[in-house]
Enzyme design. Structure first.
Site, PDB file in Angstrom:
ATOM      1  N   GLY A  81     -31.930  34.825  12.615  1.00  0.00           N
ATOM      2  CA  GLY A  81     -33.077  34.295  13.870  1.00  0.00           C
ATOM      3  C   GLY A  81     -32.346  33.325  15.089  1.00  0.00           C
ATOM      4  CB  CYS A  82     -33.045  32.986  17.853  1.00  0.00           C
ATOM      5  SG  CYS A  82     -33.327  34.688  19.169  1.00  0.00           S
ATOM      6  N   GLY A  83     -30.815  30.969  16.871  1.00  0.00           N
ATOM      7  CA  GLY A  83     -30.298  29.635  16.933  1.00  0.00           C
ATOM      8  C   GLY A  83     -30.846  29.159  14.818  1.00  0.00           C
ATOM      9  CB  THR A  84     -29.459  29.449  12.294  1.00  0.00           C
ATOM     10  OG1 THR A  84     -28.283  30.050  12.673  1.00  0.00           O
ATOM     11  CG2 THR A  84     -29.849  29.516  10.835  1.00  0.00           C
TER      12      THR A  84
END
Length: 255
Positions: free
Chosen positions: A95-98
């Site tokens: 995901g975005c930003g993990t």
């Protein structure tokens, strides 16, 4: 507004531009600090409720004894009926930003629930993506934000969410549906972002029967959708898309 310089025609021109907000939210459940969620700062109750739902910690609104979010301090205090397992192992996702999840189902836990169901009209998928684009244009003041929505096989949009993380949009939809009593079984999920394994797994948990994105899925997402009987569509544009899983479950018009 923030001061910026835009480059055009060989020179830097000063100006102003809005920035996407990142908000760290510490999630405490039953007096235990569980995780810090990095998200957009709006409607955080839906995000928290959805995150706990797709992790399998809650299944109904009455499972929440306390659901409190303090935006000033960035803390969500939650008390639920059940207990949080002591041996949780976080999984860092793409995901975005993990993103973080505690449960990513393996292929052996998935089953096809839709093989005997009527096919999904492709027209409904196009209609939902069109509605998602219109809502995104209406509410977004800048880029850098993902959007997602769920709708039915008639193309009616039921819920819409936006966040800096595409995985967070699914949690937000799951949480709002739970707290508002909106059933998600058999719904269609449309997203602006890449379909990761985490998103596919969450969709399978929620009973979603189709996922469509403007971009591509990952290989693990394809495997999960194949096992779970979920139609998976990528690169959806006007009049075009690519089907990665279960094309037989689509009803397409013939020329």
């Amino acid at each position: 507004m923030n001061q910026v310089h835009r480059y055009a025609d060989g020179e830097l021109i000063p100006g102003e531009a809005p920035l996407v907000q990142e908000f760290p939210l510490v999630l405490r459940v039953n007096d235990r600090e569980l995780v810090t969620l990095i998200a957009s700062p709006h409607d955080l109750r839906f995000l928290v409720a959805g995150f706990l739902r797709v992790q399998g910690f809650v299944a109904a609104p009455e499972d929440f004894l306390i659901l409190s979010v303090c935006n000033d301090y960035g803390i969500a205090n939650v008390r639920i009926r059940g207990e949080i397992p002591a041996d949780l192992k976080p999984v860092l996702t793409s995901g975005c930003g993990t993103g973080i999840t505690f449960s990513l189902p393996g292929a052996e836990t998935l089953e096809d629930r839709w093989s005997d169901s009527p096919p999904v009209p492709a027209a409904a998928v196009f209609e939902l993506m069109k509605r998602l684009a219109l809502l995104s244009e209406k509410y977004s003041k800048h880029g850098g934000v993902h959007s997602a929505a769920v709708g039915d096989c008639e193309g009616r949009l039921l819920l819409h969410a936006e966040d800096i993380g595409r995985h967070n949009t699914v949690d937000r939809l799951a949480g709002e549906a739970l707290l508002r009593g909106v059933p998600l079984e058999g719904t269609l999920l449309v997203s602006s972002g890449r379909v990761s394994a985490e998103m596919a797994a969450k969709a399978a948990t929620l009973g979603v029967r189709l996922i469509a994105s403007r971009t591509s899925p990952t290989d693990m997402a394809v495997t999960i959708c194949q096992k779970a009987g979920i139609v998976l569509i990528g690169y959806l544009k006007v009049g075009k898309f690519t089907v990665y899983a279960h094309p037989e479950q689509l009803l397409v018009p013939h020329a």
